[in-house]
Write a protein that holds these residues in place. Structure first.
Motif, PDB file in Angstrom:
ATOM      1  N   ASN A 451       0.793  -1.212   0.000  1.00  0.00           N
ATOM      2  CA  ASN A 451       0.000   0.000   0.000  1.00  0.00           C
ATOM      3  C   ASN A 451       0.837   1.280   0.000  1.00  0.00           C
ATOM      4  OD1 ASN A 451      -2.850  -1.043   0.172  1.00  0.00           O
ATOM      5  ND2 ASN A 451      -1.883  -2.129   1.875  1.00  0.00           N
ATOM      6  N   ARG A 452       2.125   1.141  -0.001  1.00  0.00           N
ATOM      7  CA  ARG A 452       3.000   2.307  -0.139  1.00  0.00           C
ATOM      8  C   ARG A 452       3.353   2.588  -1.595  1.00  0.00           C
ATOM      9  NH1 ARG A 452       7.781   2.104   1.498  1.00  0.00           N
ATOM     10  NH2 ARG A 452       7.945   4.308   2.081  1.00  0.00           N
ATOM     11  N   TYR A 453       2.830   1.785  -2.500  1.00  0.00           N
ATOM     12  CA  TYR A 453       3.212   1.886  -3.919  1.00  0.00           C
ATOM     13  C   TYR A 453       1.976   1.918  -4.810  1.00  0.00           C
ATOM     14  CZ  TYR A 453       7.656   0.503  -1.878  1.00  0.00           C
ATOM     15  OH  TYR A 453       8.780   0.452  -1.099  1.00  0.00           O
ATOM     16  N   ASP A 454       2.140   2.420  -5.996  1.00  0.00           N
ATOM     17  CA  ASP A 454       1.039   2.456  -6.961  1.00  0.00           C
ATOM     18  C   ASP A 454       0.624   1.061  -7.385  1.00  0.00           C
ATOM     19  OD1 ASP A 454       0.858   5.214  -7.030  1.00  0.00           O
ATOM     20  OD2 ASP A 454       2.351   5.400  -8.623  1.00  0.00           O
ATOM     21  N   SER A 455       1.590   0.133  -7.412  1.00  0.00           N
ATOM     22  CA  SER A 455       1.301  -1.216  -7.892  1.00  0.00           C
ATOM     23  C   SER A 455       2.285  -2.189  -7.276  1.00  0.00           C
ATOM     24  CB  SER A 455       1.419  -1.275  -9.420  1.00  0.00           C
ATOM     25  OG  SER A 455       2.767  -1.052  -9.826  1.00  0.00           O
ATOM     26  N   TYR A 456       1.952  -3.465  -7.365  1.00  0.00           N
ATOM     27  CA  TYR A 456       2.850  -4.521  -6.907  1.00  0.00           C
ATOM     28  C   TYR A 456       4.150  -4.476  -7.702  1.00  0.00           C
ATOM     29  CZ  TYR A 456       4.593  -9.233  -5.905  1.00  0.00           C
ATOM     30  OH  TYR A 456       5.373 -10.300  -5.539  1.00  0.00           O
ATOM     31  N   GLU A 457       4.038  -4.239  -9.005  1.00  0.00           N
ATOM     32  CA  GLU A 457       5.220  -4.207  -9.872  1.00  0.00           C
ATOM     33  C   GLU A 457       6.172  -3.084  -9.456  1.00  0.00           C
ATOM     34  OE1 GLU A 457       2.206  -6.624 -11.528  1.00  0.00           O
ATOM     35  OE2 GLU A 457       2.080  -4.498 -10.933  1.00  0.00           O
ATOM     36  N   GLN A 458       5.613  -1.946  -9.067  1.00  0.00           N
ATOM     37  CA  GLN A 458       6.445  -0.832  -8.636  1.00  0.00           C
ATOM     38  C   GLN A 458       7.190  -1.175  -7.348  1.00  0.00           C
ATOM     39  OE1 GLN A 458       4.600   2.821  -7.085  1.00  0.00           O
ATOM     40  NE2 GLN A 458       5.531   3.882  -8.833  1.00  0.00           N
ATOM     41  N   MET A 459       6.508  -1.839  -6.435  1.00  0.00           N
ATOM     42  CA  MET A 459       7.144  -2.266  -5.195  1.00  0.00           C
ATOM     43  C   MET A 459       8.304  -3.210  -5.472  1.00  0.00           C
ATOM     44  SD  MET A 459       5.471  -4.430  -2.035  1.00  0.00           S
ATOM     45  CE  MET A 459       5.476  -5.965  -2.986  1.00  0.00           C
ATOM     46  N   ILE A 501      10.884   6.406  -7.041  1.00  0.00           N
ATOM     47  CA  ILE A 501       9.577   5.758  -6.976  1.00  0.00           C
ATOM     48  C   ILE A 501       8.736   6.435  -5.903  1.00  0.00           C
ATOM     49  CG2 ILE A 501       8.374   3.623  -6.406  1.00  0.00           C
ATOM     50  CD1 ILE A 501      10.688   2.101  -7.562  1.00  0.00           C
ATOM     51  N   ARG A 502       7.535   6.770  -6.228  1.00  0.00           N
ATOM     52  CA  ARG A 502       6.602   7.311  -5.250  1.00  0.00           C
ATOM     53  C   ARG A 502       5.399   6.407  -5.171  1.00  0.00           C
ATOM     54  NH1 ARG A 502       7.640  12.611  -3.808  1.00  0.00           N
ATOM     55  NH2 ARG A 502       9.263  13.638  -5.019  1.00  0.00           N
TER      56      ARG A 502
END
Length: 510
Positions: A451-459, A501-502
């Protein structure tokens, strides 16, 4: 000890106390009061040689602005592993790797301390070298959580381990590192000797407090004999064991009233700083303070299935619809601190008591710090000299840059209202979900709070950045020869620093 040398960053404003340099009795000078606490990660080779990802990992925190880094749990001998693929310091052939780590960290005006460690009975996965033998401890009793079997060390084995700690300190000095820390907390071997809740020996290594402290003090003396008085040596120690946190009928272990004289004796023997923690096992409801992420526990705990006699029982509890949530509730209840109070510093009161009773050396405290207001208050009030941070820095490597600008997390709503730019790569605090801890059993260490990222892939992209750059793309950066002898290195070559990354989304504590 000097705690006010130099001039802090002119932009630090209300956070100026955090950026006052710190000088230890050993002469070690640190640019600010922020330490990256010891965190491990399976980034290395099976035989204990360091891996290139470890270099990237450590440099990323140095680039983020901390004043000093305490290394991963670094075994002084193969028999002292907690996990495979953790870099060791058991042989002189490890010196070149640690020298390179130090060089990369020093490039960012950051100090590097090697944490000398031995698992004792707390050996989650000691590898094939340890498969056919029980780990050494102060007792023959298995640990009460995983049920890892052990055997009480003999006199000659104790002497061998003491020598291994001293040799590890020598290797750290020869590698050009800035000092060493003894891991005497969180249930590892030194704790197993110190704690009256674990140590059941009836010889000169057990019984009275003086006898239980003998193992630690002999290590300190051996290190001083090996490296002399000028090489920095600090001790991480439990303020209190809370050995009965999970099972109230067990012995409580050491209280702060016993820890204070141990700290005094350690300083008299040659320790230059104290690093305060709590908890007689790892993990423990108080360490790292946060949630018990049940879904991640179920996903990864099975990797320990052959580690101890209680693992299968625990796994059954975690996977049972009623017992699993009940255990999670119990874990959080026995922490002794409400979830929303973790950032106030779970060990701060105890650390302040130790600082008041053990003068002359800096006191560092760990346990949930990520707010500038809390950190600067503790320093300004003279309760501690510095804080060490792990999970909040895994979530936001550049957290010191926020504080250095005189800002805090409480400034985020105002900055957003005014249309300003948030200086961190992520707008979300560490949620203390402890998913990083569980994922480390099978996955690269990193922040796994989706939940700190826009997507799982971004994380996952951020987690995997630890593998870039690699030795084949930039060999000079890793101390490898090239055909033409030329090439960029470090951040100039695209190495580490902060990923852009935000993330957005609500924090999920479940």
């Amino acid at each position: 000890m000097t705690t006010g040398m130099g001039t802090p960053s002119p932009d630090a404003g209300p956070n100026a106390a955090i950026f006052q340099p710190l000088e230890c009795p050993s002469g070690l000078k640190i640019k600010n009061r922020l330490f990256r606490s010891n965190v491990s990660g399976q980034f290395d080779e099976y035989n204990g040689q360091g891996g290139y990802a470890r270099i990237n990992w450590e440099e990323s925190f140095a680039a983020g602005g901390v004043g000093a880094i305490i290394s991963s749990f670094t075994p002084v001998m193969v028999g002292g592993r907690i996990m495979i693929r953790y870099a060791m310091i058991d042989d002189d052939d490890k010196i070149p790797f640690w020298r390179l780590v130090g060089e990369r960290v020093h490039a960012h005006d950051c100090r590097y301390l090697l944490q000398l460690s031995h698992s004792g009975r707390q050996q989650d996965n000691g590898g094939v070298e340890n498969r056919m033998r029980r780990s050494l401890s102060s007792t023959d009793r298995a640990d009460y959580f995983h049920g890892i079997l052990c055997r009480s060390a003999t006199e000659s084995q104790i002497r061998e381990i003491i020598g291994a700690f001293a040799a590890g300190a020598r290797r750290a000095r020869e590698a050009g590192l800035d000092g060493v820390e003894l891991h005497g907390a969180n249930g590892y071997l030194i704790t197993q000797f110190l704690s009256r809740g674990i140590n059941d020996r009836r010889d000169r290594w057990g019984g009275s407090l003086e006898n239980r402290a003998r193992f630690l003090l002999e290590i300190v003396k051996a290190i001083r004999a090996e490296v002399g008085p000028g090489f920095h040596l600090q001790l991480k120690i439990n303020a209190a064991d809370y050995n009965n946190a999970l099972f109230p009928w067990r012995k409580r272990g050491n209280r702060i009233e016993e820890t204070i004289p141990i700290c005094r004796w350690a300083v008299e023997a040659g320790v230059n700083a104290l690093h305060i923690s709590s908890g007689s096992i790892f993990p423990h409801p108080r360490n790292p303070p946060g949630d018990f992420p049940l879904r991640d526990v179920v996903a990864y705990y099975d990797s320990l299935m052959n580690a101890g006699t209680r693992v299968r029982i625990n796994y059954k509890i975690f996977t049972t619809p009623v017992l699993g949530p009940l255990f999670r509730w119990w874990w959080n209840h026995r922490r002794g601190l409400a979830f929303d109070e973790i950032s106030s510093g779970i060990n701060l009161e105890a650390a302040a008591a130790i600082k008041g009773a053990v003068p002359g050396v800096p006191v560092i405290v760990t346990g949930g710090f990520q707010d500038a207001s809390v950190i600067r208050g503790a320093i300004e009030q003279g309760r501690v000299d510095a804080v060490s941070i792990a999970r909040p820095l895994i979530a936001n490597r550049d957290l010191p840059r926020l504080f250095e600008r005189g800002l805090d997390w409480s400034d985020l709503p105002r900055i957003e209202r005014e249309g300003g730019t948030w200086p961190l790569r992520n707008k979300h605090r560490c949620s203390y979900c402890n998913r990083c801890l569980l994922n480390d059993l099978e996955s690269p260490l990193g922040c796994y709070d989706r939940n700190r990222y826009d997507s799982y892939e971004q994380m996952i992209a951020e987690v995997m950045q630890v593998y870039q750059p690699n030795p084949w793309g930039i060999p000079e950066r890793f101390g490898l020869a090239t055909t033409n002898g030329k090439g960029p290195s470090g951040a100039a070559a695209g190495g580490i620093v902060e990923p852009g990354i935000r993330g957005i989304g609500e924090v999920d504590r479940g």
